[in-house]
Scaffold this active site. Sequence first.
Site, PDB file in Angstrom:
ATOM      1  N   GLU A 163      59.734  53.140   0.474  1.00  0.00           N
ATOM      2  CA  GLU A 163      58.760  53.508   1.526  1.00  0.00           C
ATOM      3  C   GLU A 163      57.944  52.338   2.061  1.00  0.00           C
ATOM      4  OE1 GLU A 163      56.447  56.701  -0.176  1.00  0.00           O
ATOM      5  OE2 GLU A 163      58.204  57.936  -0.498  1.00  0.00           O
ATOM      6  N   ASN A 205      64.910  52.669  -0.262  1.00  0.00           N
ATOM      7  CA  ASN A 205      64.759  54.124  -0.176  1.00  0.00           C
ATOM      8  C   ASN A 205      63.559  54.473   0.705  1.00  0.00           C
ATOM      9  OD1 ASN A 205      65.638  56.731  -1.296  1.00  0.00           O
ATOM     10  ND2 ASN A 205      63.647  56.793  -2.321  1.00  0.00           N
ATOM     11  N   HIS A 242      63.345  64.762   3.112  1.00  0.00           N
ATOM     12  CA  HIS A 242      62.393  65.868   2.915  1.00  0.00           C
ATOM     13  C   HIS A 242      62.187  66.541   4.278  1.00  0.00           C
ATOM     14  CE1 HIS A 242      61.400  64.686  -1.142  1.00  0.00           C
ATOM     15  NE2 HIS A 242      61.137  63.449  -0.758  1.00  0.00           N
ATOM     16  N   GLU A 271      66.481  62.581  -2.113  1.00  0.00           N
ATOM     17  CA  GLU A 271      65.393  63.486  -2.518  1.00  0.00           C
ATOM     18  C   GLU A 271      65.424  64.755  -1.682  1.00  0.00           C
ATOM     19  OE1 GLU A 271      61.602  61.445  -2.519  1.00  0.00           O
ATOM     20  OE2 GLU A 271      62.464  59.611  -3.324  1.00  0.00           O
ATOM     21  N   ASP A 273      65.170  68.082   0.073  1.00  0.00           N
ATOM     22  CA  ASP A 273      64.624  69.441   0.015  1.00  0.00           C
ATOM     23  C   ASP A 273      64.319  69.876   1.440  1.00  0.00           C
ATOM     24  OD1 ASP A 273      62.244  67.994   0.411  1.00  0.00           O
ATOM     25  OD2 ASP A 273      61.357  68.588  -1.498  1.00  0.00           O
TER      26      ASP A 273
HETATM   27  O1  G2I Z   1      56.179  63.074  -2.425  1.00  0.00           O
HETATM   28  C1  G2I Z   1      57.517  63.460  -2.575  1.00  0.00           C
HETATM   29  C2  G2I Z   1      58.392  62.283  -2.942  1.00  0.00           C
HETATM   30  C3  G2I Z   1      58.446  61.299  -1.795  1.00  0.00           C
HETATM   31  N1  G2I Z   1      59.327  60.179  -2.083  1.00  0.00           N
HETATM   32  C4  G2I Z   1      59.052  59.484  -3.332  1.00  0.00           C
HETATM   33  C5  G2I Z   1      58.954  60.434  -4.500  1.00  0.00           C
HETATM   34  O2  G2I Z   1      58.598  59.744  -5.657  1.00  0.00           O
HETATM   35  C6  G2I Z   1      57.958  61.544  -4.213  1.00  0.00           C
HETATM   36  O3  G2I Z   1      57.922  62.399  -5.357  1.00  0.00           O
HETATM   37  C7  G2I Z   1      56.676  62.964  -5.642  1.00  0.00           C
HETATM   38  C8  G2I Z   1      56.819  63.857  -6.875  1.00  0.00           C
HETATM   39  O4  G2I Z   1      57.704  64.907  -6.559  1.00  0.00           O
HETATM   40  C9  G2I Z   1      55.460  64.437  -7.228  1.00  0.00           C
HETATM   41  O5  G2I Z   1      55.574  65.146  -8.487  1.00  0.00           O
HETATM   42  O6  G2I Z   1      55.770  61.938  -5.918  1.00  0.00           O
HETATM   43  C10 G2I Z   1      54.456  62.432  -6.140  1.00  0.00           C
HETATM   44  C11 G2I Z   1      53.536  61.227  -6.283  1.00  0.00           C
HETATM   45  O7  G2I Z   1      54.070  60.315  -7.187  1.00  0.00           O
HETATM   46  C12 G2I Z   1      54.437  63.312  -7.386  1.00  0.00           C
HETATM   47  O8  G2I Z   1      53.173  63.884  -7.524  1.00  0.00           O
HETATM   48  C13 G2I Z   1      52.536  63.651  -8.734  1.00  0.00           C
HETATM   49  C14 G2I Z   1      51.064  63.933  -8.540  1.00  0.00           C
HETATM   50  O9  G2I Z   1      50.552  62.983  -7.608  1.00  0.00           O
HETATM   51  C15 G2I Z   1      50.340  63.804  -9.840  1.00  0.00           C
HETATM   52  O10 G2I Z   1      48.995  64.159  -9.682  1.00  0.00           O
HETATM   53  C16 G2I Z   1      50.987  64.677 -10.879  1.00  0.00           C
HETATM   54  O11 G2I Z   1      50.380  64.448 -12.146  1.00  0.00           O
HETATM   55  O12 G2I Z   1      53.067  64.544  -9.713  1.00  0.00           O
HETATM   56  C17 G2I Z   1      52.483  64.373 -10.972  1.00  0.00           C
HETATM   57  C18 G2I Z   1      53.211  65.259 -11.979  1.00  0.00           C
HETATM   58  O13 G2I Z   1      53.245  66.587 -11.546  1.00  0.00           O
END
Ligand code: G2I
Length: 471
Positions: A163, A205, A242, A271, A273
Site C-alpha cells: 500500500e 501488494n 476488497h 485479499e 472479499d
Molecule cells: O484492512 C483490510 C486489509 C487491507 N490490506 C492489508 C491487510 O493487512 C488488511 O487486513 C486488516 C485485517 O483484516 C484486520 O484484522 O488489517 C487490519 C489492520 O491491520 C486488521 O485490523 C486489526 C485491528 O486494527 C486491530 O485493532 C485488531 O486487534 O485487527 C486486529 C485483530 O482483530
Amino acid sequence: MTTPRQRYRRGRLAAAFGGLAAATLAVTLAVPAAAAGSTLQAAAAESGRYFGTAIAASRLNDGTYTTIANREFNMITAENEMKMDAMQPSRGQFNWSSGDRIVNWARQNGKQVRGHALAWHSQQPGWMQNMEGSALRTAMLDHVTQVASYYRGKIYAWDVVNEAFDDGSSGARRNSNLQRTGNDWIEAAFRAARAADPGAKLCYNDYNTDNWQHAKTQAVYNMVKDFKARGVPIDCVGFQAHFNSGNPVPSNYHTTLQNFADLGVDVQITELDIEGSGSSQAQQYQGVVQACLAVARCTGITVWGVRDTDSWRANGTPLLFDGSGNKKAAYTSVLNQLNQGGTPVPNPGNPTPTPTQPGTTPTPTPTQNPGTGSCTATYSEGQKWNDRFNGTVTIRANGAISGWSSTVTVRQPQRIIATWNGSPTWDASGNVMTMRPSGSGALAAGQTVSFGFTVQHNGDWTWPTLTCSAS
Ligand code: G2I
C-alpha cells in the site's frame, strides 16, 4: 465445441500417455473420468493455481473454522500475525510465536504460505512510528532482513511492500515516514528481501488497483515496469481486491491483470472479499475468478477470511461461507467457475533456479505396491511445472472392500502442497500423507477410485512411494 477444460485435460492425458509404461496405462485412463474439483483448492489446482485464505491465529482452536480452512484452501496468509507490529514489538526483539502458529498449521496441513507484510506505513510498532530518515531506513531494512531470513524456505511469496501509493487521481506515492526516507525505499526493501530469502517470490501488494483506468493502477504499473527495466528483484503484484457497492469489480479487470502480467510478473489476487449477498455477490465473485483464470500468470486467489463472521468487515458479509460455515451462493459460483478451467499456469517463474533438472527419466520409485490389504495403489504422472508436479494415485480393490487408506511418502525437500478427491492427514515430518476417502470407501472387486496431489519438488523429481491398506 470443447471447453478449455476439456482441451486442457485432453492435452494432459496425451502427455501422460506418452510417458508411461504399459503397466500403468490402463489406470491412467481413469484420470479424465475423475470428478471435477469438489473443493476450491482442488478445482483451482486443475489449472495449476492455488486457492487461499487469510487465517487468524486466534481462531485455530475453532473446529468449524479449521475444518473448512483445511478442506478448501491450500495457500495461507496470516491476517495480522506477520505484520511489523506483531513481528518486532520492541526494537530488536522479535516475537515469532503467533506467526509460527500460522506457518506451522499451514505446513502441517500441507499448505503453502504467503507472507504479509514486510514493509508498510500502517501497523508499525510504536517505536518505528516515531522514526524518520536514515535511522528509519536502517530499521526497516533490518526488519525485512530478519523476518525474511527467519522464514526462509517456508514462504511462497512475500508482500514485500504494501500500500505505498495514494488513493485518488494524483498517482503519487503515499506520504509516509517510509516514503520520506527517500523514493528508493521500495526497491531497497525488495533487494533486502531477495538477499534474505532467494526462494520466495517477492510481491508489491495494494488495493484500488483493479480498474485499469484509475491513476493508482497506472502508477503501480509504471513502478513495476521501471523495476523490471532496471533489474529490481520483483516477481509478482498482489491485487487485494476488497470490493463493495462503492468500489465494484471493474469490467476491465482482466485487462488490468493481463497488462501487469505482460510486464513479466506473476499476478495474484491476495485479499479478495466482496460485500453483498445472493446472486449479485455470486456474480461478482465469478467475474473475479474468470478474470484470473484467463491470465496465464495469474497464479492464485486468496480470500480475506473463511466465514462472514471472521471478516474484518463482517457486517458486509463479504466471504464465501456464512457465520455457521455453510457454503454461500458465492462459494458455488466460485467453485463452478474454477471447474470451467482456465489458461493453465505455464512456468510460474520461480525466482530460484531449480537445482537439478529432471534427467530424461526420473528415477522412479516403484509405481505399484501390493499394499497390506486387498487393494493396490498405482501412481501416474500429471502436469509438470518447473517448481512442482501433479500426480494421481489410483486405488484398485482386489476383492470387495469396505474402506481403504493410502500413504504417499515424498522425499525431503519435496512437499505436497495440494490434494484433491480425498481427506489427507500428515505425519509430524510432513513427508508422509495418509489419504482416506472423503465419503464411503466401499469398492466392489475390480473397482477403482483416484485421488490427486501436487508436489513442490524443490529440485527432486522422484516419484512418491505408495502403500494401500484395505478394510
Ligand atoms: O484492512 C483490510 C486489509 C487491507 N490490506 C492489508 C491487510 O493487512 C488488511 O487486513 C486488516 C485485517 O483484516 C484486520 O484484522 O488489517 C487490519 C489492520 O491491520 C486488521 O485490523 C486489526 C485491528 O486494527 C486491530 O485493532 C485488531 O486487534 O485487527 C486486529 C485483530 O482483530
